[in-house]
Design a protein around this motif. Structure first.
Motif, PDB file in Angstrom:
ATOM      1  N   LEU A 254       0.817  -1.215   0.000  1.00  0.00           N
ATOM      2  CA  LEU A 254       0.000   0.000   0.000  1.00  0.00           C
ATOM      3  C   LEU A 254       0.847   1.260   0.000  1.00  0.00           C
ATOM      4  CD1 LEU A 254      -2.473  -1.186   2.764  1.00  0.00           C
ATOM      5  CD2 LEU A 254      -2.773  -1.388   0.293  1.00  0.00           C
ATOM      6  N   LEU A 255       0.278   2.320  -0.563  1.00  0.00           N
ATOM      7  CA  LEU A 255       0.883   3.639  -0.538  1.00  0.00           C
ATOM      8  C   LEU A 255      -0.220   4.669  -0.753  1.00  0.00           C
ATOM      9  CD1 LEU A 255       2.786   4.333  -3.900  1.00  0.00           C
ATOM     10  CD2 LEU A 255       0.999   2.623  -3.643  1.00  0.00           C
ATOM     11  N   PRO A 256       0.017   5.938  -0.405  1.00  0.00           N
ATOM     12  CA  PRO A 256      -1.014   6.963  -0.607  1.00  0.00           C
ATOM     13  C   PRO A 256      -1.398   7.093  -2.078  1.00  0.00           C
ATOM     14  CG  PRO A 256       0.657   7.759   0.897  1.00  0.00           C
ATOM     15  CD  PRO A 256       1.173   6.467   0.348  1.00  0.00           C
ATOM     16  N   SER A 257      -2.679   7.292  -2.333  1.00  0.00           N
ATOM     17  CA  SER A 257      -3.152   7.419  -3.712  1.00  0.00           C
ATOM     18  C   SER A 257      -2.539   8.653  -4.378  1.00  0.00           C
ATOM     19  CB  SER A 257      -4.676   7.512  -3.739  1.00  0.00           C
ATOM     20  OG  SER A 257      -5.109   8.628  -2.991  1.00  0.00           O
ATOM     21  N   LEU A 258      -2.390   8.570  -5.687  1.00  0.00           N
ATOM     22  CA  LEU A 258      -1.836   9.645  -6.525  1.00  0.00           C
ATOM     23  C   LEU A 258      -0.359   9.925  -6.248  1.00  0.00           C
ATOM     24  CD1 LEU A 258      -4.835  12.151  -6.459  1.00  0.00           C
ATOM     25  CD2 LEU A 258      -4.262  10.508  -8.249  1.00  0.00           C
ATOM     26  N   THR A 259       0.320   8.967  -5.606  1.00  0.00           N
ATOM     27  CA  THR A 259       1.750   9.153  -5.344  1.00  0.00           C
ATOM     28  C   THR A 259       2.531   9.242  -6.660  1.00  0.00           C
ATOM     29  OG1 THR A 259       1.726   8.059  -3.192  1.00  0.00           O
ATOM     30  CG2 THR A 259       3.812   8.066  -4.376  1.00  0.00           C
ATOM     31  N   LEU A 260       2.291   8.305  -7.580  1.00  0.00           N
ATOM     32  CA  LEU A 260       3.031   8.301  -8.842  1.00  0.00           C
ATOM     33  C   LEU A 260       2.718   9.537  -9.669  1.00  0.00           C
ATOM     34  CD1 LEU A 260       2.825   4.531  -9.872  1.00  0.00           C
ATOM     35  CD2 LEU A 260       4.659   5.748  -8.689  1.00  0.00           C
ATOM     36  N   GLN A 261       1.459   9.966  -9.667  1.00  0.00           N
ATOM     37  CA  GLN A 261       1.095  11.168 -10.413  1.00  0.00           C
ATOM     38  C   GLN A 261       1.851  12.387  -9.883  1.00  0.00           C
ATOM     39  OE1 GLN A 261      -0.927  13.848  -9.016  1.00  0.00           O
ATOM     40  NE2 GLN A 261      -0.689  15.001 -10.932  1.00  0.00           N
ATOM     41  N   THR A 262       1.962  12.480  -8.544  1.00  0.00           N
ATOM     42  CA  THR A 262       2.675  13.610  -7.944  1.00  0.00           C
ATOM     43  C   THR A 262       4.134  13.642  -8.371  1.00  0.00           C
ATOM     44  OG1 THR A 262       1.214  13.554  -6.012  1.00  0.00           O
ATOM     45  CG2 THR A 262       3.311  14.684  -5.755  1.00  0.00           C
ATOM     46  N   LEU A 263       4.786  12.485  -8.353  1.00  0.00           N
ATOM     47  CA  LEU A 263       6.206  12.434  -8.690  1.00  0.00           C
ATOM     48  C   LEU A 263       6.440  12.667 -10.184  1.00  0.00           C
ATOM     49  CD1 LEU A 263       7.283   9.436  -6.430  1.00  0.00           C
ATOM     50  CD2 LEU A 263       7.603  11.876  -6.020  1.00  0.00           C
ATOM     51  N   ILE A 264       5.551  12.146 -11.010  1.00  0.00           N
ATOM     52  CA  ILE A 264       5.704  12.356 -12.449  1.00  0.00           C
ATOM     53  C   ILE A 264       5.460  13.823 -12.797  1.00  0.00           C
ATOM     54  CG2 ILE A 264       4.729  11.793 -14.710  1.00  0.00           C
ATOM     55  CD1 ILE A 264       4.162   8.978 -13.561  1.00  0.00           C
ATOM     56  N   GLU A 265       4.429  14.429 -12.199  1.00  0.00           N
ATOM     57  CA  GLU A 265       4.175  15.842 -12.420  1.00  0.00           C
ATOM     58  C   GLU A 265       5.359  16.689 -11.969  1.00  0.00           C
ATOM     59  OE1 GLU A 265       1.698  17.890 -13.664  1.00  0.00           O
ATOM     60  OE2 GLU A 265       0.931  16.099 -14.622  1.00  0.00           O
ATOM     61  N   ASN A 266       5.972  16.285 -10.861  1.00  0.00           N
ATOM     62  CA  ASN A 266       7.144  17.013 -10.372  1.00  0.00           C
ATOM     63  C   ASN A 266       8.289  16.946 -11.383  1.00  0.00           C
ATOM     64  OD1 ASN A 266       8.566  18.293  -7.911  1.00  0.00           O
ATOM     65  ND2 ASN A 266       9.917  16.593  -8.427  1.00  0.00           N
ATOM     66  N   ALA A 267       8.484  15.757 -11.976  1.00  0.00           N
ATOM     67  CA  ALA A 267       9.548  15.597 -12.970  1.00  0.00           C
ATOM     68  C   ALA A 267       9.266  16.442 -14.219  1.00  0.00           C
ATOM     69  CB  ALA A 267       9.693  14.125 -13.348  1.00  0.00           C
ATOM     70  N   LEU A 268       8.021  16.438 -14.663  1.00  0.00           N
ATOM     71  CA  LEU A 268       7.667  17.211 -15.854  1.00  0.00           C
ATOM     72  C   LEU A 268       7.743  18.718 -15.594  1.00  0.00           C
ATOM     73  CD1 LEU A 268       4.573  15.148 -17.096  1.00  0.00           C
ATOM     74  CD2 LEU A 268       6.912  15.087 -17.982  1.00  0.00           C
ATOM     75  N   ARG A 269       7.412  19.133 -14.393  1.00  0.00           N
ATOM     76  CA  ARG A 269       7.390  20.553 -14.065  1.00  0.00           C
ATOM     77  C   ARG A 269       8.787  21.162 -14.057  1.00  0.00           C
ATOM     78  NH1 ARG A 269       5.500  20.344  -8.964  1.00  0.00           N
ATOM     79  NH2 ARG A 269       3.400  19.994  -9.772  1.00  0.00           N
ATOM     80  N   HIS A 270       9.772  20.381 -13.615  1.00  0.00           N
ATOM     81  CA  HIS A 270      11.106  20.942 -13.409  1.00  0.00           C
ATOM     82  C   HIS A 270      12.099  20.609 -14.518  1.00  0.00           C
ATOM     83  CE1 HIS A 270      10.355  22.416  -9.313  1.00  0.00           C
ATOM     84  NE2 HIS A 270       9.615  21.319  -9.141  1.00  0.00           N
ATOM     85  N   ASN A 271      11.702  19.782 -15.477  1.00  0.00           N
ATOM     86  CA  ASN A 271      12.645  19.355 -16.507  1.00  0.00           C
ATOM     87  C   ASN A 271      12.110  19.627 -17.911  1.00  0.00           C
ATOM     88  OD1 ASN A 271      14.864  17.733 -14.934  1.00  0.00           O
ATOM     89  ND2 ASN A 271      12.904  17.050 -14.075  1.00  0.00           N
TER      90      ASN A 271
END
Length: 361
Positions: A254-271
């Motif tokens: 288990l992990l918090p929902s939307l975890t992967l979306q948050t990290l992918i959005e972070n990568a797209l936002r800064h790169n």
């Protein structure tokens, strides 16, 4: 401060206990029912008055020291006050019966000590009972308030994530859809299906804050399709590359929902995403059970206003902590940006209240 619910004591416990206690003195009463009832009524009035004084003191102390953190101080002041009240009332009672010649036995120091012992024993028994009840009530309230704050915090974090996704992502998705409709209607139809899956998952995340890794990967399949359609041309080189390798052992973790979306959005936002140097995103599990999300670093030349984005890694860390999970470990070596995520086993959480069935098709 609300008064104690002590009706059963005043109307039942005190009268019954006085009636039973006076049975011990039937011999001294010469088995006279009038004398017995007279002393019983006198005792009921006396004990009721003393009880009322005790209650007033309890309420006064609780009003001054009501917090659960002030339990020691509250207990100390309660016992000291009740001890003084008990001492004065018992001494006055014995003195009054001696002065009015109502005493059936000679009043000696032993009589005073006996009555004091009875008073203190009763005080400790009843006072201790009510203090334990009060402590449990305050503890229960504290737990409920903490849960309410936690729930409100999680909802706020979820709303922040949802608001982060909705405006910009939807605008870009609609632009991509508009281009597809005229070029490839079949792909446009598939794009709409995947967009619906993504938003169905997002909108239900508030009701299931913890999801399985398998659920997140199902969501990622739909989310990835939208991103690939937006950033990668079907007839040209890619600007976004993926590498996903999750061991099946960890699919039910288990992990918090939307975890992967948050990290992918972070990568797209800064790169930056360049044809000659695609942004590579790797998602895999390590031998020690960590979920790792890593992306190459191609930092944008223009500064990103992180404060306006909401959500982000700080919010994600708070969400992990709220479920008793370790904060994500972040490493930036200048070439790769790596986030290591701790996963929870199903046995560690309340499965029925925190996990729902997958909604991404």
């Amino acid at each position: 401060m609300e008064r104690l619910n002590d009706r059963w004591i005043r109307w039942f416990a005190i009268p019954i206990s006085i009636l039973l206690a006076n049975l011990v003195y039937l011999k001294e009463y010469n088995y006279n029912p009038v004398v017995y009832l007279s002393w019983a009524i006198f005792g009921m009035v006396y004990v009721t008055i003393v009880w009322e004084i005790h209650v007033r003191w309890l309420l006064l102390v609780r009003k001054r020291y009501e917090a659960i953190e002030q339990t020691r101080r509250r207990v100390l002041f309660t016992l000291v006050g009740l001890g003084v009240i008990t001492t004065l009332s018992q001494v006055f009672f014995v003195f009054l019966t001696d002065a009015t010649h109502f005493a059936l036995v000679p009043i000696t120091g032993k009589v005073y000590l006996t009555y004091l012992g009875i008073g203190f024993s009763t005080m400790l028994l009843i006072g201790g009972f009510y203090e334990v009840m009060y402590y449990l009530q305050r503890y229960r309230q504290a737990v409920e308030e903490a849960e309410a704050v936690k729930k409100a915090g999680l909802q706020s974090q979820y709303d922040s994530l949802k608001n982060q996704v909705n405006p910009h992502f939807l605008f870009n998705a609609l632009n991509s859809l508009s281009a597809l409709i005229s070029d490839d209607k079949k792909r446009a139809g598939l794009f709409i299906d995947e967009l619906a899956s993504v938003y169905r998952y997002i909108l239900q995340a508030g009701q299931r804050p913890l999801v399985t890794v398998s659920d997140e990967l199902d969501f990622l399949t739909a989310y990835r399709y939208l991103l690939d359609t937006r950033f990668n041309r079907s007839d040209g080189p890619s600007t976004l590359d993926w590498e996903i390798d999750i061991h099946e052992t960890y699919l039910d973790c288990l992990l918090p929902s939307l975890t992967l979306q948050t990290l992918i959005e972070n990568a797209l936002r800064h790169n930056s995403l360049l044809v000659e140097q695609p942004l590579r995103i790797c998602i895999y599990t390590s031998d020690d059970g960590m979920l790792i999300v890593r992306n190459t670093i191609l930092r944008k030349k223009m500064a990103v206003n992180v404060q306006q984005q909401g959500g982000g890694l700080a919010t994600l860390a708070i969400r992990f902590e709220s479920f008793g999970l370790a904060r994500p470990l972040i490493d930036d070596d200048g070439h790769f940006f790596t986030v290591q995520l701790a996963l929870a086993q199903k046995e560690q959480v309340d499965i029925h209240s925190r996990i729902a069935k997958p909604v991404v098709s």
